[in-house]
Write an enzyme that holds these catalytic residues in place. Structure first.
Site, PDB file in Angstrom:
ATOM      1  CG  ASP A  12      31.225  12.795 -38.612  1.00 27.97           C
ATOM      2  OD1 ASP A  12      30.625  11.910 -39.250  1.00 27.97           O
ATOM      3  OD2 ASP A  12      31.552  12.636 -37.418  1.00 27.97           O
ATOM      4  CB  SER A  13      26.843  12.653 -37.496  1.00 25.64           C
ATOM      5  OG  SER A  13      27.811  11.765 -36.974  1.00 25.64           O
ATOM      6  CB  CYS A  75      30.336  11.099 -42.154  1.00 23.38           C
ATOM      7  SG  CYS A  75      28.934  10.134 -41.614  1.00 23.38           S
ATOM      8  CD  GLU A 156      29.593  12.912 -31.037  1.00 20.42           C
ATOM      9  OE1 GLU A 156      29.673  14.137 -31.035  1.00 20.42           O
ATOM     10  OE2 GLU A 156      30.150  12.207 -31.908  1.00 20.42           O
ATOM     11  CB  CYS A 188      32.417   4.409 -37.900  1.00 24.20           C
ATOM     12  SG  CYS A 188      31.667   5.771 -36.975  1.00 24.20           S
ATOM     13  CG  HIS A 190      32.247   8.880 -34.132  1.00 25.81           C
ATOM     14  ND1 HIS A 190      31.594   9.287 -35.270  1.00 25.81           N
ATOM     15  CD2 HIS A 190      31.834   9.702 -33.138  1.00 25.81           C
ATOM     16  CE1 HIS A 190      30.810  10.311 -34.978  1.00 25.81           C
ATOM     17  NE2 HIS A 190      30.933  10.582 -33.680  1.00 25.81           N
TER      18      HIS A 190
HETATM   19  N1  DGL Z   1      31.206   9.173 -38.005  1.00 27.62           N
HETATM   20  C1  DGL Z   1      30.182   8.726 -38.841  1.00 27.62           C
HETATM   21  C2  DGL Z   1      30.540   7.576 -39.733  1.00 27.62           C
HETATM   22  O1  DGL Z   1      31.692   7.505 -40.124  1.00 27.62           O
HETATM   23  C3  DGL Z   1      28.767   8.730 -38.343  1.00 27.62           C
HETATM   24  C4  DGL Z   1      28.464   8.116 -37.059  1.00 27.62           C
HETATM   25  C5  DGL Z   1      26.985   8.347 -36.745  1.00 27.62           C
HETATM   26  O2  DGL Z   1      26.593   9.512 -36.637  1.00 27.62           O
HETATM   27  O3  DGL Z   1      26.255   7.358 -36.632  1.00 27.62           O
HETATM   28  O4  DGL Z   1      29.745   6.771 -40.103  1.00 27.62           O
END
Ligand code: DGL
Length: 269
Positions: A12-13, A75, A156, A188, A190
């Site tokens: 993931d990011s 992600c 984050e 997402c 996150h």
């Molecule tokens: N967690 C990621 C997603 O599901 C990326 C969030 C990001 O880095 O913008 O899209």
């Protein structure tokens, strides 16, 4: 080491994919995880598809070089833009799991008709991935997607479960686009970290779908299908990041019960 004791690569990011990694760890404690959080390039959701694809390619090469037996794109932004490329890079006998398709199947089977809401990054919303795939699986479902770009950086930074995060979340969820949705997909990885806050906006009247356990179950099915299940944990999990951040280290405690040791690893094309 037997072939089945090879690790599962997850990326993931940033910390978002840890929601998926911990669901995988809970469901399959014998599986070893190699995680890559591309913190130096966060947020992916604000980047172009080309850029996200380039980052995903680098990480996939790294995970394949670590002898991973399966790859999980934990992600939504990368799943929406880079899945076909990652699938193409990995040998056929290595399952590549994205977070969107298993969630699309879950929703299409569970809901017979009505509107499904999705919140996610700009990259995910612009790809229209959920809006295209859900009605294909179930024609009676419509999809409304809303980009909620502030939420990734907020999470984050460890900024959630407080009055200000709740106010920002409420503001996004009050938008007309999401009105009368039967269920809301947290599009997402996150966002499971703010699931309670999202549920409290809806007073528990709308199902809030966290795809982490759906994705973990899908991975399990693929491992069984490919005869790739591990019977014992061989070695310890490894967590790599492109930039060490305090909040990432702190968040690992939330998911794995202890602060994990992060290794900084810069990847090149
Ligand atoms: N967690 C990621 C997603 O599901 C990326 C969030 C990001 O880095 O913008 O899209």
């Amino acid at each position: 080491m037997s072939a089945n004791n090879r690790p599962i690569g997850i990326f993931d990011s940033g910390i978002g994919g840890l929601t998926v990694a911990s669901a995988i760890n809970r469901l399959m404690p014998d599986e070893r995880i190699i995680y890559y959080g591309d913190t130096a390039h966060l947020p992916y959701g604000e980047k172009s598809s080309k850029t996200i694809q380039r980052y995903s390619q680098r990480i996939t090469n790294f995970l394949l070089s670590k002898n991973c037996k399966a790859i999980v794109i934990a992600c939504n932004s990368a799943s929406a833009t880079a899945y076909p490329i990652v699938r193409e890079m990995a040998p056929r006998d290595i399952p590549v799991i994205n977070v969107i398709d298993p969630t699309v199947s879950y929703v299409s089977e569970k809901y017979s008709s009505g509107k499904i809401g999705v919140i996610g990054t700009k990259a995910t919303v612009n790809s229209r991935s959920y809006a295209k795939r859900i009605p294909k699986s179930n024609q009676k479902l419509s999809v409304s997607m809303l980009a909620t770009p502030l939420l990734v950086s907020m999470i984050e930074e460890g900024f959630f479960n407080n009055k200000i995060s709740q106010a920002i979340i409420n503001n996004y969820l009050s938008k007309n686009t999401l009105k009368n949705a039967k269920a809301l997909i947290l599009g997402c990885t996150h966002f499971p970290l703010i699931k309670t806050e999202v549920e409290s906006f809806y007073h528990d009247a709308t199902e809030v779908i966290d795809s982490s356990s759906i994705v973990a179950n899908n991975l399990k099915k693929e491992l069984i299908k490919g005869n790739l299940e591990s019977d014992r944990l061989d070695g310890s999990h490894q967590f790599y990041v492109s930039e060490k951040t305090h909040s990432f280290e702190e968040s690992t405690k939330l998911f794995f019960g202890e602060k994990l040791k992060l290794e900084k690893k810069t990847l090149k094309d």
